[in-house]
Design a protein around this motif. Structure first.
Motif, PDB file in Angstrom:
ATOM      1  N   ARG A  31       0.853  -1.189   0.000  1.00  0.00           N
ATOM      2  CA  ARG A  31       0.000   0.000   0.000  1.00  0.00           C
ATOM      3  C   ARG A  31       0.891   1.243   0.000  1.00  0.00           C
ATOM      4  NH1 ARG A  31      -3.133  -2.713   4.800  1.00  0.00           N
ATOM      5  NH2 ARG A  31      -1.353  -4.094   4.493  1.00  0.00           N
ATOM      6  N   PRO A  32       1.417   1.595  -1.179  1.00  0.00           N
ATOM      7  CA  PRO A  32       2.371   2.713  -1.250  1.00  0.00           C
ATOM      8  C   PRO A  32       1.760   4.086  -1.060  1.00  0.00           C
ATOM      9  CG  PRO A  32       1.860   1.910  -3.451  1.00  0.00           C
ATOM     10  CD  PRO A  32       1.198   0.957  -2.497  1.00  0.00           C
ATOM     11  N   ALA A  33       0.433   4.176  -1.032  1.00  0.00           N
ATOM     12  CA  ALA A  33      -0.194   5.505  -0.891  1.00  0.00           C
ATOM     13  C   ALA A  33       0.303   6.216   0.356  1.00  0.00           C
ATOM     14  CB  ALA A  33      -1.720   5.355  -0.849  1.00  0.00           C
ATOM     15  N   GLY A  34       0.564   5.459   1.428  1.00  0.00           N
ATOM     16  CA  GLY A  34       1.007   6.069   2.677  1.00  0.00           C
ATOM     17  C   GLY A  34       2.308   6.818   2.544  1.00  0.00           C
ATOM     18  N   TRP A  35       3.319   6.192   1.918  1.00  0.00           N
ATOM     19  CA  TRP A  35       4.599   6.903   1.821  1.00  0.00           C
ATOM     20  C   TRP A  35       4.593   7.942   0.703  1.00  0.00           C
ATOM     21  CZ3 TRP A  35       7.211   6.301  -2.739  1.00  0.00           C
ATOM     22  CH2 TRP A  35       7.096   5.089  -3.436  1.00  0.00           C
ATOM     23  N   LEU A  36       3.721   7.774  -0.285  1.00  0.00           N
ATOM     24  CA  LEU A  36       3.615   8.811  -1.310  1.00  0.00           C
ATOM     25  C   LEU A  36       3.051  10.108  -0.728  1.00  0.00           C
ATOM     26  CD1 LEU A  36       2.303   6.710  -4.329  1.00  0.00           C
ATOM     27  CD2 LEU A  36       4.522   7.874  -4.176  1.00  0.00           C
ATOM     28  N   LEU A  37       2.143   9.979   0.235  1.00  0.00           N
ATOM     29  CA  LEU A  37       1.599  11.174   0.880  1.00  0.00           C
ATOM     30  C   LEU A  37       2.680  11.959   1.614  1.00  0.00           C
ATOM     31  CD1 LEU A  37      -1.716   9.656   2.304  1.00  0.00           C
ATOM     32  CD2 LEU A  37      -1.524  11.325   0.449  1.00  0.00           C
ATOM     33  N   LEU A  38       3.657  11.270   2.164  1.00  0.00           N
ATOM     34  CA  LEU A  38       4.783  11.942   2.801  1.00  0.00           C
ATOM     35  C   LEU A  38       5.783  12.462   1.786  1.00  0.00           C
ATOM     36  CD1 LEU A  38       3.822   9.692   5.064  1.00  0.00           C
ATOM     37  CD2 LEU A  38       6.003  10.265   6.094  1.00  0.00           C
ATOM     38  N   LEU A  39       5.933  11.725   0.683  1.00  0.00           N
ATOM     39  CA  LEU A  39       7.019  12.008  -0.247  1.00  0.00           C
ATOM     40  C   LEU A  39       6.828  13.310  -1.018  1.00  0.00           C
ATOM     41  CD1 LEU A  39       9.663  10.958  -1.487  1.00  0.00           C
ATOM     42  CD2 LEU A  39       8.274   9.825  -3.240  1.00  0.00           C
ATOM     43  N   TRP A  40       5.611  13.556  -1.544  1.00  0.00           N
ATOM     44  CA  TRP A  40       5.444  14.699  -2.448  1.00  0.00           C
ATOM     45  C   TRP A  40       5.748  16.040  -1.781  1.00  0.00           C
ATOM     46  CZ3 TRP A  40       6.306  12.734  -6.679  1.00  0.00           C
ATOM     47  CH2 TRP A  40       5.646  11.614  -7.168  1.00  0.00           C
ATOM     48  N   PRO A  41       5.232  16.333  -0.573  1.00  0.00           N
ATOM     49  CA  PRO A  41       5.610  17.622   0.041  1.00  0.00           C
ATOM     50  C   PRO A  41       7.088  17.687   0.412  1.00  0.00           C
ATOM     51  CG  PRO A  41       4.266  16.314   1.535  1.00  0.00           C
ATOM     52  CD  PRO A  41       4.195  15.646   0.204  1.00  0.00           C
ATOM     53  N   THR A  42       7.677  16.550   0.756  1.00  0.00           N
ATOM     54  CA  THR A  42       9.105  16.537   1.066  1.00  0.00           C
ATOM     55  C   THR A  42       9.925  16.871  -0.168  1.00  0.00           C
ATOM     56  OG1 THR A  42       8.752  14.885   2.812  1.00  0.00           O
ATOM     57  CG2 THR A  42      10.991  15.112   1.956  1.00  0.00           C
ATOM     58  N   LEU A  43       9.572  16.262  -1.296  1.00  0.00           N
ATOM     59  CA  LEU A  43      10.296  16.561  -2.536  1.00  0.00           C
ATOM     60  C   LEU A  43      10.060  18.007  -2.976  1.00  0.00           C
ATOM     61  CD1 LEU A  43       9.910  13.340  -4.722  1.00  0.00           C
ATOM     62  CD2 LEU A  43      11.784  14.008  -3.202  1.00  0.00           C
ATOM     63  N   SER A  44       8.862  18.520  -2.749  1.00  0.00           N
ATOM     64  CA  SER A  44       8.605  19.930  -3.080  1.00  0.00           C
ATOM     65  C   SER A  44       9.555  20.831  -2.296  1.00  0.00           C
ATOM     66  CB  SER A  44       7.149  20.287  -2.765  1.00  0.00           C
ATOM     67  OG  SER A  44       6.260  19.604  -3.620  1.00  0.00           O
ATOM     68  N   ALA A  45       9.701  20.544  -1.001  1.00  0.00           N
ATOM     69  CA  ALA A  45      10.605  21.345  -0.176  1.00  0.00           C
ATOM     70  C   ALA A  45      12.051  21.173  -0.618  1.00  0.00           C
ATOM     71  CB  ALA A  45      10.457  20.944   1.291  1.00  0.00           C
ATOM     72  N   LEU A  46      12.409  19.972  -1.032  1.00  0.00           N
ATOM     73  CA  LEU A  46      13.779  19.708  -1.474  1.00  0.00           C
ATOM     74  C   LEU A  46      14.093  20.502  -2.736  1.00  0.00           C
ATOM     75  CD1 LEU A  46      16.158  17.883  -0.601  1.00  0.00           C
ATOM     76  CD2 LEU A  46      15.290  16.162  -2.195  1.00  0.00           C
ATOM     77  N   TRP A  47      13.186  20.505  -3.691  1.00  0.00           N
ATOM     78  CA  TRP A  47      13.391  21.270  -4.933  1.00  0.00           C
ATOM     79  C   TRP A  47      13.436  22.769  -4.644  1.00  0.00           C
ATOM     80  CZ3 TRP A  47      13.324  16.419  -6.416  1.00  0.00           C
ATOM     81  CH2 TRP A  47      13.680  16.094  -7.725  1.00  0.00           C
ATOM     82  N   LEU A  48      12.536  23.220  -3.764  1.00  0.00           N
ATOM     83  CA  LEU A  48      12.494  24.640  -3.452  1.00  0.00           C
ATOM     84  C   LEU A  48      13.774  25.083  -2.755  1.00  0.00           C
ATOM     85  CD1 LEU A  48      10.709  27.210  -3.458  1.00  0.00           C
ATOM     86  CD2 LEU A  48       9.931  26.519  -1.181  1.00  0.00           C
ATOM     87  N   ALA A  49      14.226  24.316  -1.767  1.00  0.00           N
ATOM     88  CA  ALA A  49      15.447  24.684  -1.036  1.00  0.00           C
ATOM     89  C   ALA A  49      16.659  24.704  -1.951  1.00  0.00           C
ATOM     90  CB  ALA A  49      15.672  23.710   0.111  1.00  0.00           C
ATOM     91  N   ALA A  50      16.692  23.780  -2.918  1.00  0.00           N
ATOM     92  CA  ALA A  50      17.833  23.706  -3.836  1.00  0.00           C
ATOM     93  C   ALA A  50      17.682  24.643  -5.028  1.00  0.00           C
ATOM     94  CB  ALA A  50      18.000  22.268  -4.326  1.00  0.00           C
ATOM     95  N   GLY A  51      16.513  25.238  -5.207  1.00  0.00           N
ATOM     96  CA  GLY A  51      16.281  26.093  -6.373  1.00  0.00           C
ATOM     97  C   GLY A  51      16.180  25.304  -7.656  1.00  0.00           C
ATOM     98  N   GLY A  52      15.809  24.039  -7.570  1.00  0.00           N
ATOM     99  CA  GLY A  52      15.742  23.154  -8.728  1.00  0.00           C
ATOM    100  C   GLY A  52      16.237  21.763  -8.365  1.00  0.00           C
ATOM    101  N   TRP A  53      16.861  21.110  -9.319  1.00  0.00           N
ATOM    102  CA  TRP A  53      17.335  19.737  -9.119  1.00  0.00           C
ATOM    103  C   TRP A  53      18.271  19.663  -7.916  1.00  0.00           C
ATOM    104  CZ3 TRP A  53      16.710  14.816  -9.765  1.00  0.00           C
ATOM    105  CH2 TRP A  53      17.795  13.931  -9.730  1.00  0.00           C
ATOM    106  N   PRO A  54      17.960  18.810  -6.900  1.00  0.00           N
ATOM    107  CA  PRO A  54      18.778  18.777  -5.679  1.00  0.00           C
ATOM    108  C   PRO A  54      19.968  17.837  -5.747  1.00  0.00           C
ATOM    109  CG  PRO A  54      16.850  17.395  -5.401  1.00  0.00           C
ATOM    110  CD  PRO A  54      16.743  17.995  -6.781  1.00  0.00           C
TER     111      PRO A  54
END
Length: 300
Positions: A31-54
Motif C-alpha cells: 500500500r504505497p499511498a502512505g509513503w507517497l503522501l509523505l514524499l510529495w511535500p518533502t520533494l517539493s521542499a527539497l526542490w524549493l530549497a535547492a532552487g531546482g534539481w537537488p
C-alpha cells in the motif's frame, strides 16, 4: 492394475519466506499511498530549497528515508493500537493485532528501519541530523494522541510534514520561516485526507472509545474536509508564488484544485468504500503540486 500414486503434498513455504511476508504486511509494503503522501511535500521542499534539481544524493536520501520512516511508523502504530485494532473491521487482521507478530518483534523491526533512515540522514548536514530527532519524537508520540486528543490528525499533520524542514536543513543548513509556513500548509492537507481515512472507521471508533477528527467534527466532517483542502491550497500557493510563481506552478495548483470536487463526491455519502478511495487517491493531489513546482523551477 497398480493403484495410482498419491499426489505429492504441495510445497510448504519456508519459515523465512513466511516471516518476510508478515514483515511486508506489517509495513504496508503493498500500500504505497502512505509513503507517497509523505514524499510529495518533502520533494517539493527539497526542490524549493535547492532552487531546482537537488542532486542524486539528496534525492535518494529523502526518497528512501521517507519509505523507511513511514514503514517504521506503521510498526509503532500497530503496537500502540493493537488493543483497539482488533475491534475495527479494517484493521483486525493486522499481524500484530491478530498475534502473528509479537509487539516486541514489531518494535524491533521498526527500530531497525528507523536506524537505517538515520544512517541516511547522517550523510547530510548536521542540522538535518538534529532535526531528525524531533521528527522521530512526533512520529512516536502520534499514535497515543488518539486516547486523549480530540483531533489527533493535527499531530499527524506535523509528523507527516516534518520532511519539509528537514529538506531545507539538509540543503541549506537552516530552516527558514518559509519552511514552517509550508509545514502548516501541508498539515491542513493531512487533516483533509486523514479525516477521510477516519470517516471509514467512525462507527468502530465510536464503539471502542478512541478520538478522531471524524468523530469530533460530526455532521460537519465533509464541510471541514473541503475547508482543509482549501486552506492547504491557499496557503501553499500564497507562500510559494513569490519564489516559484509562473505557468507551470499555476498548472500544478489548478490540477490539485480540480481534484477537490472529486473528493467531495466520493465522501458526501460517508460510505466506507467512498471515503477509503478518497484517502487512497490523495497522493495525486500532492503529485500535481510537486510536478508544477519542479517544472517551474526547472524550466522557468
Amino acid at each position: 492394475m497398480a493403484s495410482p500414486l498419491p499426489a505429492a503434498p504441495p510445497p510448504q513455504p519456508s519459515p523465512w519466506r513466511e516471516r518476510l511476508r508478515l514483515y511486508l504486511d506489517l509495513i504496508r509494503w503493498d500500500r504505497p499511498a502512505g509513503w507517497l503522501l509523505l514524499l510529495w511535500p518533502t520533494l517539493s521542499a527539497l526542490w524549493l530549497a535547492a532552487g531546482g534539481w537537488p542532486g542524486w544524493h539528496l534525492l535518494a536520501v529523502f526518497v528512501l528515508g521517507t519509505i523507511l520512516m513511514r514503514s517504521a511508523g506503521c510498526c509503532v502504530n500497530d503496537v500502540a493500537d493493537r488493543e483497539f485494532d482488533r475491534h475495527v473491521e479494517r484493521t483486525a487482521q493486522r499481524p500484530v493485532t491478530c498475534g502473528r507478530i509479537a509487539p516486541r518483534e514489531a518494535l524491533a523491526v521498526g527500530a531497525a528501519l528507523a536506524l537505517l533512515a538515520f544512517v541516511l540522514v547522517l550523510t547530510t548536514r548536521r542540522e538535518a541530523v538534529l532535526w531528525s530527532f524531533a521528527a522521530l519524537a512526533v512520529a512516536v508520540f502520534y499514535p497515543y494522541t488518539k486516547r486523549f486528543f480530540a483531533m489527533p490528525q493535527a499531530v499527524l499533520g506535523v509528523a507527516f510534514s516534518f520532511g519539509i524542514p528537514m529538506a531545507f536543513a539538509a540543503v541549506r543548513g537552516d530552516v527558514p520561516p518559509l519552511a514552517w509556513g509550508l509545514l502548516l500548509a501541508n498539515a491542513f492537507w493531512v487533516l483533509a485526507y486523514d479525516t477521510e481515512y477516519a470517516m471509514v472507521d467512525r462507527n468502530d471508533d465510536l464503539r471502542i472509545g478512541i478520538r478522531t477528527s471524524a468523530i469530533t467534527l460530526g455532521r460537519w466532517d465533509v464541510a471541514a474536509v473541503l475547508a482543509f483542502y482549501g486552506l492547504h491550497l491557499l496557503l501553499w500557493t500564497g507562500l510559494l508564488w513569490p519564489h516559484a510563481g509562473g505557468p507551470w506552478f499555476a498548472a500544478g495548483v489548478l490540477g490539485a484544485a480540480a481534484q477537490v470536487p472529486w473528493h467531495a463526491r466520493l465522501i458526501r455519502e460517508r460510505s466506507r468504500a467512498g471515503c477509503f478511495r478518497a484517502f487512497r487517491l490523495n497522493h495525486w493531489l500532492g503529485a500535481s503540486l510537486f510536478a508544477g513546482l519542479a517544472l517551474q523551477l526547472t524550466l522557468g
